[in-house]
Design a protein around this motif. Structure first.
Motif: not given
Length: 146
Positions: A93-97, A106-119, A125-130
């Protein structure tokens, strides 16, 4: 004699630009060409230098943004830059809080953070890398295609 120096400088700068295609010296080559014509007109060295500096910077300021958009636009992005715009699958789960989130692309796991703080994005879920900041993917919701 000054006109000879200006044409030599023009040839050198144009040659460097042709060899590198890096959009670094072309602006100054234009300034040298303008100074060449001023020298041929018989104006002073101060006038030649002023024209060189003025034309070079005018070319740099007004044509560089256009040139960067249109020249070398087919350059293939490499490494992490190539991920921007791609889609990733959330594996934690991507949760900035809470400071949590991972995604696979691409077969690699990355740390992820939401662009919008409250999302918050749930697992699967499928997300787009911005963007990429350090070693973290900055992601946003995927826009629905119609």
């Amino acid at each position: 004699m000054a006109s000879v120096y200006w044409i030599i400088l023009f040839v050198i700068l144009a040659g460097v630009e042709a060899a590198t295609m890096a959009l670094t010296t072309v602006w100054f080559a234009g300034g040298a060409l303008a100074a060449f014509f001023v020298a041929k007109a018989g104006l002073s060295v101060n006038a030649q230098l002023s024209v060189f500096v003025l034309v070079s910077f005018v070319l740099l300021i007004f044509t560089r943004p256009w040139a960067l958009q249109h020249v070398n636009r087919h350059t293939v992005k490499t490494n992490a830059d190539s991920l921007v715009g791609r889609r990733a699958r959330v594996t934690e789960e991507v949760n900035n809080a809470l400071g949590t989130g991972t995604a696979v692309v691409g077969g690699q796991e990355w740390t992820a953070r939401a662009k919008e703080e409250d999302c918050v994005y749930t697992v699967g879920a499928t997300v787009e890398i911005c963007a990429i900041q350090g070693v973290k993917l900055i992601v946003k919701a995927v826009k629905e295609e119609v």
